[in-house]
Design a protein around this motif. Sequence first.
Motif, PDB file in Angstrom:
ATOM      1  N   ILE A 133       0.865  -1.187   0.000  1.00  0.00           N
ATOM      2  CA  ILE A 133       0.000   0.000   0.000  1.00  0.00           C
ATOM      3  C   ILE A 133       0.901   1.236   0.000  1.00  0.00           C
ATOM      4  CG2 ILE A 133      -1.859   1.225   1.199  1.00  0.00           C
ATOM      5  CD1 ILE A 133      -2.448  -1.431   2.684  1.00  0.00           C
ATOM      6  N   LEU A 134       0.683   2.086  -0.977  1.00  0.00           N
ATOM      7  CA  LEU A 134       1.456   3.327  -1.067  1.00  0.00           C
ATOM      8  C   LEU A 134       0.518   4.489  -0.791  1.00  0.00           C
ATOM      9  CD1 LEU A 134       3.727   3.012  -4.238  1.00  0.00           C
ATOM     10  CD2 LEU A 134       4.493   3.707  -1.964  1.00  0.00           C
ATOM     11  N   GLU A 135       0.863   5.326   0.184  1.00  0.00           N
ATOM     12  CA  GLU A 135       0.060   6.510   0.477  1.00  0.00           C
ATOM     13  C   GLU A 135       0.994   7.698   0.601  1.00  0.00           C
ATOM     14  OE1 GLU A 135      -3.663   4.637   3.069  1.00  0.00           O
ATOM     15  OE2 GLU A 135      -1.825   5.273   4.057  1.00  0.00           O
ATOM     16  N   ASN A 136       0.740   8.720  -0.137  1.00  0.00           N
ATOM     17  CA  ASN A 136       1.593   9.916  -0.113  1.00  0.00           C
ATOM     18  C   ASN A 136       3.079   9.564  -0.212  1.00  0.00           C
ATOM     19  OD1 ASN A 136      -0.797  11.375   0.376  1.00  0.00           O
ATOM     20  ND2 ASN A 136      -0.573  10.961   2.576  1.00  0.00           N
ATOM     21  N   LYS A 138       4.587   7.046   0.584  1.00  0.00           N
ATOM     22  CA  LYS A 138       5.109   6.256   1.688  1.00  0.00           C
ATOM     23  C   LYS A 138       4.459   4.878   1.679  1.00  0.00           C
ATOM     24  CE  LYS A 138       5.257   5.788   6.675  1.00  0.00           C
ATOM     25  NZ  LYS A 138       4.841   4.389   6.615  1.00  0.00           N
ATOM     26  N   SER A 140       2.755   2.109   3.413  1.00  0.00           N
ATOM     27  CA  SER A 140       2.053   2.156   4.695  1.00  0.00           C
ATOM     28  C   SER A 140       1.361   0.843   5.022  1.00  0.00           C
ATOM     29  CB  SER A 140       1.040   3.296   4.690  1.00  0.00           C
ATOM     30  OG  SER A 140       0.095   3.063   3.666  1.00  0.00           O
ATOM     31  N   GLU A 157      -6.254  -5.708   4.082  1.00  0.00           N
ATOM     32  CA  GLU A 157      -5.130  -4.777   4.161  1.00  0.00           C
ATOM     33  C   GLU A 157      -4.500  -4.895   5.541  1.00  0.00           C
ATOM     34  OE1 GLU A 157      -6.426  -0.829   3.263  1.00  0.00           O
ATOM     35  OE2 GLU A 157      -6.591  -1.269   1.118  1.00  0.00           O
ATOM     36  N   LYS A 159      -1.966  -2.720   7.809  1.00  0.00           N
ATOM     37  CA  LYS A 159      -1.240  -1.444   7.894  1.00  0.00           C
ATOM     38  C   LYS A 159       0.015  -1.602   8.744  1.00  0.00           C
ATOM     39  CE  LYS A 159      -4.051   1.392   5.715  1.00  0.00           C
ATOM     40  NZ  LYS A 159      -3.799   2.742   5.324  1.00  0.00           N
TER      41      LYS A 159
END
Lengths: 438, 95
Positions: A133-136, A138, A140, A157, A159
């Motif tokens: 999982i890529l968020e901003n 980063k 995550s 998912e 985290k």
Amino acid sequence: MESYSFDVVIVGGGPAGLACGIKLAEKGVNTLLIERGRFCGSKNLFGGVVYTSSIKEIVPEFPEVSQSPVERPVTEEGYIFFSTKGVVKFFHTKSDSQEAFTALRARFDAFLSEYALKKGLLIAPKTKVVDIILENFKVSGVIVDRPRSFKDLRPAEVKAKIVILAEGVNRLLTEKAGLVKGPFKPEEVVLAIKEVLQLPKGELEKRFGLNEKKGLAAELIGEITSGLPGTGFLYTNTNTLSFGIGIFLNTLVNSNLKPYEILERAKAHPYLHELLDGAEILEYGAHLIPEWGLQGLPKLYGNGVMVVGDAAGLVNPLFREGTNLAIYSGIMAAETALEALEKGDFSEKTLKSYEERFKESYIYKDLLLFKNLKKFLLNNRQIFETYPNLIYEIFSLYFSAQGQYKKEVVREIIRTIKRKRGLFGVLKDIINLGRLFW
Amino acid sequence: MKKSVNIDEKIGATKFFVDEEYAHLKIKSPEVCHNCLSKPCLNFCPAGVYRFSDNKLVVSYQACLECGSCRVGCPFMNIHWDYPRGGFGVSYKFG
Ligand SMILES: Cc1cc2nc3c(=O)[nH]c(=O)nc-3n(C[C@H](O)[C@H](O)[C@H](O)COP(=O)(O)OP(=O)(O)OC[C@H]3O[C@@H](n4cnc5c(N)ncnc54)[C@H](O)[C@@H]3O)c2cc1C
Ligand code: SF4
Ligand code: SF4
């Protein structure tokens, strides 16, 4: 549980992931290790000789443990050069029988995972990580191939503040995380195939001159790979033998030879034929060895992510190092993760210290030292074709020199060298080999 | 002196949990295989997963040892390569 959240998620339960997990669990970090196999070790295969000192870094009481994964101590190790006609053996007996031992991965990794569980590591087997999982910008967390719940069948998912990729040589997620560009090339990996063999009862000890305190580890060079760039190995376990060959994948692809036919040809060599006569195949397997070295090294860290072990390509086949380097890198990543958790910062800025640790270690210095070796081996096929035969012929002449004027024997040896490689050729090879390291 | 080796016998010694519902290896375009002259996958795959019969490339993913060779060894990158689902595929007892 609809959503899962951990401080650290480790992908892969090989020695790299497990070493990392043990170190984090010991510090009470909320860590989950995800392994796609039915148990840790079930997907893995190696030679394999393991060095005790590296295990002690994560299991200090080793080898005084219950359910020990030790097959046999390595008391004799060396090289066997295969010519078409016979072999020349170079062997060294070890003074310290505790230094190295043979092992099988299904037991070795399972042992480490049992130990990790006791330290409090959470392990989810039979679970494949399918994406990160890529968020901003980063990392995550990860996505796994398990449903979120009975009602919600979408992939779950998980985290995490930090994801550690210990996924081994086929580094799909490392690619997805953008830490390396695309898949490796066939010339950057060795394809190894291996058989676990069982000899008729009592024959292992007899044929290899062993007792329960002795074990043998031999590297095989020459005819064993039909002259293709690669090597073979023959290691003794408690009741079985590990026998296999490894060849650079590009040469296999280009030669159109079947690896298992090369293996069978090797087994038909008179020397091995006698040693392995009557052996039953208990298991057959295959695995790649990463040989991309520093040239193909991925970026070892990113925002919220680090790469350890084979996924980064940390092996030194010449010295049978891989498992130990996986462990050391796992430990370095764990130390870095602890630092980041303390700071509360999981960005590249903090995780960069993993790379700094790596660059100070001997792993990096060795990779630097051996950076041209692969190219040298691929460009100097005579090492696998000409030299094993040459060595055999020289020793044949030497050992049949009785009853002859010795000057004639020396002349004949020189003539043989001239015929096979040329004096100049040998000199050039020696210089080139020297140049690799100086 | 080419001796043919029975790869099925070797594979038979190894334990698998076959996923009948998900084929983790797929040929992207049969057309490309048709035009691929040397078909190296028929040889380098250590499990003999790729075979050519009835003018067609047959993929017996059930015997795959998940080594990863064909992901990069196919000169046309014509194989869609994935691991089997968690818990499925090869399961070594020795390794
Ligand atoms: C033939 C051969 C001989 C060798 N001989 C030796 C030797 O004698 N001595 C030595 O020290 N080293 C040897 N090595 C090298 C050694 O085995 C490796 O360097 C070492 O195992 C690397 O450990 P790792 O944890 O990085 O990767 P691996 O051991 O490959 O572990 C990776 C793990 O991640 C799991 N995984 C991968 N992707 C996913 C995913 N998406 N989701 C969940 N789980 C995933 C895999 O199932 C696997 O369990 C040999 C290797 C081979 C192939
Ligand atoms: S090598 Fe690739 S393109 Fe050629 S037959 Fe095999 S899968 Fe098809
Ligand atoms: S991953 Fe390895 S064993 Fe499986 S099909 Fe590809 S080459 Fe064959």
